[in-house]
Design a protein around this motif. Structure first.
Motif, PDB file in Angstrom:
ATOM      1  N   CYS A 179       1.009  -1.215  -0.048  1.00 54.37           N
ATOM      2  CA  CYS A 179       0.070   0.027   0.026  1.00 54.37           C
ATOM      3  C   CYS A 179       0.826   1.099   0.113  1.00 54.37           C
ATOM      4  O   CYS A 179       1.678   1.499   0.825  1.00 54.37           O
ATOM      5  N   SER A 180       0.998   1.908  -1.276  1.00 61.11           N
ATOM      6  CA  SER A 180       1.601   3.012  -1.398  1.00 61.11           C
ATOM      7  C   SER A 180       3.244   2.785  -1.014  1.00 61.11           C
ATOM      8  O   SER A 180       3.799   3.633  -0.348  1.00 61.11           O
ATOM      9  N   TYR A 181       3.833   1.683  -1.048  1.00 61.48           N
ATOM     10  CA  TYR A 181       5.163   1.449  -0.760  1.00 61.48           C
ATOM     11  C   TYR A 181       5.550   1.365   0.699  1.00 61.48           C
ATOM     12  O   TYR A 181       6.355   1.102   0.892  1.00 61.48           O
ATOM     13  N   THR A 182       4.493   1.372   1.420  1.00 65.62           N
ATOM     14  CA  THR A 182       4.823   1.478   2.968  1.00 65.62           C
ATOM     15  C   THR A 182       4.481   0.245   3.719  1.00 65.62           C
ATOM     16  O   THR A 182       5.277   0.006   4.719  1.00 65.62           O
ATOM     17  N   ARG A 183       3.593  -0.706   3.440  1.00 64.14           N
ATOM     18  CA  ARG A 183       3.344  -1.847   3.963  1.00 64.14           C
ATOM     19  C   ARG A 183       2.922  -2.677   2.987  1.00 64.14           C
ATOM     20  O   ARG A 183       2.291  -2.318   2.014  1.00 64.14           O
ATOM     21  N   ALA A 184       3.053  -4.108   3.607  1.00 65.41           N
ATOM     22  CA  ALA A 184       2.258  -5.119   2.755  1.00 65.41           C
ATOM     23  C   ALA A 184       0.779  -5.136   2.776  1.00 65.41           C
ATOM     24  O   ALA A 184       0.338  -4.806   3.704  1.00 65.41           O
ATOM     25  N   ALA A 185       0.322  -5.231   1.520  1.00 62.72           N
ATOM     26  CA  ALA A 185      -1.028  -5.044   1.180  1.00 62.72           C
ATOM     27  C   ALA A 185      -1.698  -6.452   1.811  1.00 62.72           C
ATOM     28  O   ALA A 185      -1.117  -7.618   1.848  1.00 62.72           O
ATOM     29  N   THR A 186      -2.885  -6.360   2.543  1.00 58.14           N
ATOM     30  CA  THR A 186      -3.642  -7.781   2.779  1.00 58.14           C
ATOM     31  C   THR A 186      -4.413  -8.052   1.786  1.00 58.14           C
ATOM     32  O   THR A 186      -4.619  -7.884   0.596  1.00 58.14           O
ATOM     33  N   PRO A 187      -4.572  -9.634   1.698  1.00 53.74           N
ATOM     34  CA  PRO A 187      -5.271  -9.946   0.653  1.00 53.74           C
ATOM     35  C   PRO A 187      -6.737  -9.616   0.339  1.00 53.74           C
ATOM     36  O   PRO A 187      -7.089  -9.252  -1.051  1.00 53.74           O
TER      37      PRO A 187
END
Length: 172
Positions: free
Chosen positions: A52-60
């Motif tokens: 998400c915007s290179y800040t954290r892993a996206a959830t499924p």
């Protein structure tokens, strides 16, 4: 694929497909990312390491929602992939895009070797041309390009070139 063809292919295809780290729709309304890499069915997108915007892993759930949001924006499909940059905030790292492209090239080569048994021995230019067609219309294209397939397998590159035209993803 010969090293010379492999080194040049990504730059070559990028000039036609563009390079994105977000999802967009191609002209047929199919969810795509990277360098023209189809992400349909949705499971293909779900298998990638989106952030998400290179800040954290996206959830499924975020990946599913992002894919569905992009898919719903059919109104933008003829405007180009850049118009989807702000549709959702999911992004792939440069390494993830490179991996996606590398995997598709390998998958394409595996299938192309079925249709073109001497593919690994073809000259670099022939390999790039064949990979380019596969990139545009799918790695099983040789089934619907029988004259191209016959010419390439015979090493008749002038005839192969004459039989290699595509229009909107379909044999011309």
């Amino acid at each position: 694929m010969r090293p010379a063809a492999q080194q040049e292919f990504v730059a070559f295809v990028s000039q036609y497909e563009g390079v994105t780290d977000w999802m967009y729709l191609d002209v047929k309304g199919l969810v795509t990312s990277g360098i023209g890499n189809l992400l349909e069915p949705i499971a293909l997108a779900q298998a990638l390491p989106w952030t998400c915007s290179y800040t954290r892993a996206a959830t499924p759930t975020e990946v599913t929602n992002g894919w569905m949001t992009v898919k719903s924006r059919q109104d933008l499909k003829l405007l180009g992939g850049g118009h989807y940059k702000s549709v959702c905030d999911l992004r792939l790292s440069k390494a993830a895009v490179a991996d996606l492209v590398r995997k598709r090239m390998q998958d394409n080569e595996d299938q192309l070797s079925v249709w073109f048994p001497a593919y690994q021995d073809f000259c670099a230019d022939a390999q790039m041309a064949i990979m380019s067609i596969a990139w545009a219309v799918g790695d099983n294209f040789a089934r619907t390009f029988p004259r191209f397939r016959a010419a390439a397998n015979a090493g008749d590159w002038l005839t192969a070139a004459a039989e290699s035209h595509i229009s909107d993803g379909n044999p011309a």
